[in-house]
Design a protein around this motif. Structure first.
Motif, PDB file in Angstrom:
ATOM      1  N   UNK A 172       0.801  -1.227   0.000  1.00 22.21           N
ATOM      2  CA  UNK A 172       0.000   0.000   0.000  1.00 22.21           C
ATOM      3  C   UNK A 172       0.831   1.273   0.000  1.00 22.21           C
ATOM      4  N   UNK A 173       2.112   1.217  -0.338  1.00 21.31           N
ATOM      5  CA  UNK A 173       2.976   2.386  -0.204  1.00 21.31           C
ATOM      6  C   UNK A 173       2.628   3.521  -1.166  1.00 21.31           C
ATOM      7  N   UNK A 174       1.794   3.246  -2.167  1.00 20.93           N
ATOM      8  CA  UNK A 174       1.355   4.307  -3.074  1.00 20.93           C
ATOM      9  C   UNK A 174      -0.103   4.699  -2.824  1.00 20.93           C
ATOM     10  N   UNK A 175      -0.668   4.224  -1.727  1.00 23.93           N
ATOM     11  CA  UNK A 175      -2.081   4.479  -1.427  1.00 23.93           C
ATOM     12  C   UNK A 175      -2.199   5.509  -0.310  1.00 23.93           C
ATOM     13  N   UNK A 176      -2.885   6.646  -0.526  1.00 26.93           N
ATOM     14  CA  UNK A 176      -3.085   7.604   0.565  1.00 26.93           C
ATOM     15  C   UNK A 176      -3.878   6.975   1.708  1.00 26.93           C
ATOM     16  N   UNK A 177      -3.525   7.332   2.923  1.00 26.02           N
ATOM     17  CA  UNK A 177      -4.211   6.764   4.075  1.00 26.02           C
ATOM     18  C   UNK A 177      -5.702   7.045   4.073  1.00 26.02           C
ATOM     19  N   UNK A 178      -6.102   8.213   3.565  1.00 26.43           N
ATOM     20  CA  UNK A 178      -7.528   8.565   3.562  1.00 26.43           C
ATOM     21  C   UNK A 178      -8.332   7.595   2.708  1.00 26.43           C
TER      22      UNK A 178
END
Length: 347
Positions: A172-178
């Motif tokens: 998930x390193x390219x996924x914004x936390x929101x």
């Protein structure tokens, strides 16, 4: 009397979180897969998405750190979620208190990885997924910049690596936390029921929390695409470090570096290299051969000042009688005949 409003169906989770949906579609771990599950929103989204994609092939790993009163609530939420989804759970309790000279973050991280490794191996699982996302990667990069880190630090968190007989993944390193919360909310879940919020995340005594609360919102205003661009910079740093590692491996072979403490680089061969290549080889030797720079960081790392002093001593080592003995990281580097050796006096 007013008409009762018709309940609205949950929105499409894929449209609510496109980057998360793409990340899960691209993720190709070995099966069965274990997911490190804290009970928070990030790991809840990862666990649920993986369980949907690979039914019956996903297990959960939970570590109870015992550092705050809310930890019992985390474990209760984790157990409830796993029971609901029919996912096997492997929970471990650890003493994550730090010792003198050790940061609380390092102590908790080391205890967590050790417990996750033991639980995964006991469960017969070879692949473990972690839920760190783009915001976590940005925080890691900013912390590295604040410390004046070199390429290994600027590369931030790797998306995959192998350690202790396990393959670790951060899909998930390219996924914004929101997006992770948006994906959960699109499924009708909310904080306090579908996941728990860690109260320590609001404690601004921790640098990461100050970055998250104060700096990331400003970066979002000034550089709206900062998560993607920072991730790209970290990837460039990681690529450059891999090239330096390849060069260091070649120089290690040429200078006689082996695996034992008596098999450090030959001083004459080391002096034949440029100072930059000497530094690169010494970092490689100290990090890889003697595990001074652990993946989770810590006080065992060789400092820049220590490395510069060692390079100066090597430059001055022009006679057979020249003595070298310097503190480097958690141990010492000394001259033994025609080679350098590292040892830990405490061991």
């Amino acid at each position: 009397m007013a008409a009762t409003p018709t309940p609205r169906a949950p929105s499409n989770p894929s449209s609510a979180a496109p980057a998360f949906t793409r990340a899960i579609a691209r993720f190709q771990p070995g099966l069965p897969l274990a997911v490190a599950f804290s009970g928070g929103a990030d790991s809840t989204a990862l666990l649920r998405a993986c369980a949907e994609r690979w039914p019956g092939q996903v297990q959960a790993l939970h570590v109870h750190h015992g550092l705050q009163a809310a930890a019992d609530g985390f474990e209760a939420q984790v157990r409830a979620t796993c029971e609901q989804l029919n996912i096997p759970l492997h929970a471990r309790r650890v003493d994550a208190r730090h010792t003198a000279g050790q940061s609380p973050e390092d102590a908790a991280r080391g205890a967590r990885y050790a417990a996750l490794s033991e639980a995964a191996l006991s469960a017969g699982v070879s692949d473990v997924a972690l839920a760190q996302h783009a915001d976590d990667q940005v925080e890691t990069l900013l912390l590295a910049l604040s410390r004046g880190a070199g390429l290994p630090g600027l590369a931030s968190m790797p998306d995959t690596w192998a350690r202790g007989g396990l393959r670790w993944h951060r899909p998930l390193l390219e996924v914004p936390g929101a997006e992770l919360r948006a994906w959960l909310q699109a499924r009708g879940l909310r904080a306090g029921e579908g996941w728990v919020e860690d109260p320590s995340n609001a404690d601004e005594r921790y640098t990461r929390n100050r970055i998250r609360a104060r700096l990331l919102p400003v970066l979002g205003e000034v550089f709206p695409q900062f998560r993607a661009t920072f991730a790209r910079s970290a990837a460039h740093a990681a690529q450059a470090q891999r090239l330096l590692d390849e060069l260091a491996a070649q120089d290690a072979a040429a200078t006689g570096v082996g695996l034992g403490p008596e098999q450090g680089p030959r001083i004459a061969a080391l002096r034949a290299l440029s100072r930059d290549r000497q530094a690169n080889l010494l970092r490689h030797w100290l990090r890889r051969v003697h595990a001074l720079a652990r993946p989770e960081g810590g006080s065992a790392n060789a400092s820049a000042a220590q490395l510069e002093e060692l390079l100066d001593q090597i430059a001055a080592c022009v006679t057979r009688g020249h003595h070298i003995e310097l503190k480097v990281g958690a141990g010492r580097v000394e001259r033994r005949g025609e080679i350098l050796a590292w040892y830990n006096p405490a061991a």
